[in-house]
Motif scaffolding. Structure first.
Motif, PDB file in Angstrom:
ATOM      1  N   ASN A  30      11.456  -2.904  11.170  1.00 43.95           N
ATOM      2  CA  ASN A  30      12.694  -3.380  11.783  1.00 43.95           C
ATOM      3  C   ASN A  30      13.859  -2.830  10.987  1.00 43.95           C
ATOM      4  N   ALA A  31      14.994  -2.630  11.651  1.00 42.75           N
ATOM      5  CA  ALA A  31      16.173  -2.137  10.959  1.00 42.75           C
ATOM      6  C   ALA A  31      16.648  -3.167   9.938  1.00 42.75           C
ATOM      7  N   TYR A 140       1.292   0.472  17.152  1.00 38.95           N
ATOM      8  CA  TYR A 140       2.408  -0.475  17.247  1.00 38.95           C
ATOM      9  C   TYR A 140       2.800  -0.689  18.704  1.00 38.95           C
ATOM     10  N   PHE A 141       3.398  -1.865  18.984  1.00 36.11           N
ATOM     11  CA  PHE A 141       4.211  -2.042  20.187  1.00 36.11           C
ATOM     12  C   PHE A 141       5.640  -2.297  19.733  1.00 36.11           C
ATOM     13  N   GLY A 142       6.579  -2.158  20.670  1.00 30.92           N
ATOM     14  CA  GLY A 142       7.983  -2.304  20.318  1.00 30.92           C
ATOM     15  C   GLY A 142       8.697  -3.302  21.203  1.00 30.92           C
ATOM     16  N   VAL A 143       9.716  -3.946  20.643  1.00 36.51           N
ATOM     17  CA  VAL A 143      10.571  -4.863  21.396  1.00 36.51           C
ATOM     18  C   VAL A 143      12.027  -4.530  21.080  1.00 36.51           C
ATOM     19  N   VAL A 175       8.448 -12.547  12.847  1.00 42.69           N
ATOM     20  CA  VAL A 175       9.617 -12.453  11.970  1.00 42.69           C
ATOM     21  C   VAL A 175      10.832 -12.940  12.743  1.00 42.69           C
ATOM     22  N   SER A 176      11.915 -13.155  12.020  1.00 39.74           N
ATOM     23  CA  SER A 176      13.217 -13.354  12.644  1.00 39.74           C
ATOM     24  C   SER A 176      13.886 -11.985  12.690  1.00 39.74           C
ATOM     25  N   PRO A 177      13.978 -11.359  13.868  1.00 42.06           N
ATOM     26  CA  PRO A 177      14.390  -9.950  13.941  1.00 42.06           C
ATOM     27  C   PRO A 177      15.875  -9.759  13.700  1.00 42.06           C
ATOM     28  N   HIS A 178      16.216  -8.573  13.275  1.00 46.63           N
ATOM     29  CA  HIS A 178      17.620  -8.226  13.099  1.00 46.63           C
ATOM     30  C   HIS A 178      18.275  -8.002  14.465  1.00 46.63           C
ATOM     31  N   PRO A 179      19.526  -8.437  14.635  1.00 43.61           N
ATOM     32  CA  PRO A 179      20.206  -8.242  15.930  1.00 43.61           C
ATOM     33  C   PRO A 179      20.388  -6.761  16.250  1.00 43.61           C
ATOM     34  N   ASN A 180      20.397  -6.461  17.548  1.00 40.67           N
ATOM     35  CA  ASN A 180      20.689  -5.117  18.027  1.00 40.67           C
ATOM     36  C   ASN A 180      19.807  -4.077  17.337  1.00 40.67           C
ATOM     37  N   SER A 181      18.494  -4.288  17.437  1.00 38.53           N
ATOM     38  CA  SER A 181      17.554  -3.424  16.718  1.00 38.53           C
ATOM     39  C   SER A 181      16.309  -3.206  17.567  1.00 38.53           C
ATOM     40  N   GLN A 182      15.430  -2.374  17.054  1.00 33.18           N
ATOM     41  CA  GLN A 182      14.122  -2.159  17.643  1.00 33.18           C
ATOM     42  C   GLN A 182      13.078  -2.687  16.669  1.00 33.18           C
ATOM     43  N   LEU A 183      12.308  -3.672  17.119  1.00 35.24           N
ATOM     44  CA  LEU A 183      11.269  -4.267  16.291  1.00 35.24           C
ATOM     45  C   LEU A 183       9.931  -3.670  16.679  1.00 35.24           C
ATOM     46  N   TYR A 184       9.209  -3.121  15.708  1.00 30.98           N
ATOM     47  CA  TYR A 184       7.885  -2.569  15.941  1.00 30.98           C
ATOM     48  C   TYR A 184       6.861  -3.465  15.252  1.00 30.98           C
TER      49      TYR A 184
END
Length: 238
Positions: A30-31, A140-143, A175-184
């Protein structure tokens, strides 16, 4: 019917014992700064001694991979509570919205295609039907994570999910993802069984010591877990 992995647990000790299962933590990209990965209890129950009861537990998990997300709303009146999640030592109780989509992992071999990418929406929370996206790492998959403003306590979580027989969505590793990002996210078909009493969906310490390892990446469909009188585990795959 969705194909499943099965874990059969027998208690060979002389006393009843509580057992719970959790999944090997996924790998995340994640970024921004590294995110703290959390794990949930996926199944659990008390089990009487096998010698005097003949009883055993069966934990079943879909082979299908799911992308999942959970949003925690503002606290509501007690009569409206319908969800509960505990993170670290701070408990947050309120309205919980969840979403899950079956998703494919990016193939390891070049040239193969997979619907490996979903887009998250907010207000209301949702995950789009996955599509193929080039450039994701194999396995991986991505969101796609939208713009949002994190509060002092994380209120948005994303990762791999399981769906219980009653339809409840549980984030297995997240995880709690970072805003405006791509989570793998790269989940692993490996589970652990330990002695302990946790509700399904409760956040559990990721501690694999003194646990039975159920590694379905080795090609097993069923793994039998025996809890021995000396407090150790023995596993047999088939």
């Amino acid at each position: 019917m969705t194909a499943q992995y099965q874990i059969i647990v027998q208690n060979l000790s002389s006393q009843p014992a509580d057992f719970y299962a959790f999944q090997d933590q996924a790998t995340f990209q994640n970024a921004g700064s590294p995110a703290s990965i959390k794990s949930s209890c996926l199944a659990g129950s008390s089990l009487a001694p096998h010698a005097t009861s003949g009883s055993q537990l069966k934990f079943s998990f879909d082979k299908q991979v799911y992308a999942g997300a959970i949003g925690i709303g503002a606290n509501e009146a007690v009569t409206r509570f319908n969800a509960r999640i505990s993170l670290d030592t701070t408990e947050s109780v309120g309205i919980q919205t969840s979403a899950a989509q079956p998703i494919s992992l990016t193939p390891l071999a070049a040239g193969q295609k997979a619907d490996n990418y979903s887009t998250m929406s907010l207000n209301p929370l949702g995950l789009s039907t996955p599509i193929e996206k080039q450039g994701l790492p194999g396995g991986y998959f991505g969101v796609e994570i939208p713009v949002y403003t994190p509060s002092p306590t994380p209120e948005l979580f994303c990762g791999c999910a399981t769906i219980n027989q009653n339809g409840t969505i549980v984030l297995s590793s997240f995880v709690s993802p970072h805003p405006n990002s791509q989570l793998y996210c790269a989940p692993v078909s490996k589970y652990f069984v330990k002695v302990g009493d946790f509700e399904v969906g409760a956040v559990v310490p990721y501690d694999t010591s003194h646990a039975a390892t159920c590694d379905f990446t080795l090609g097993y469909q069923v793994i039998k877990v025996v809890y021995n009188p000396d407090g150790t585990f023995t596993t047999t795959g088939s």
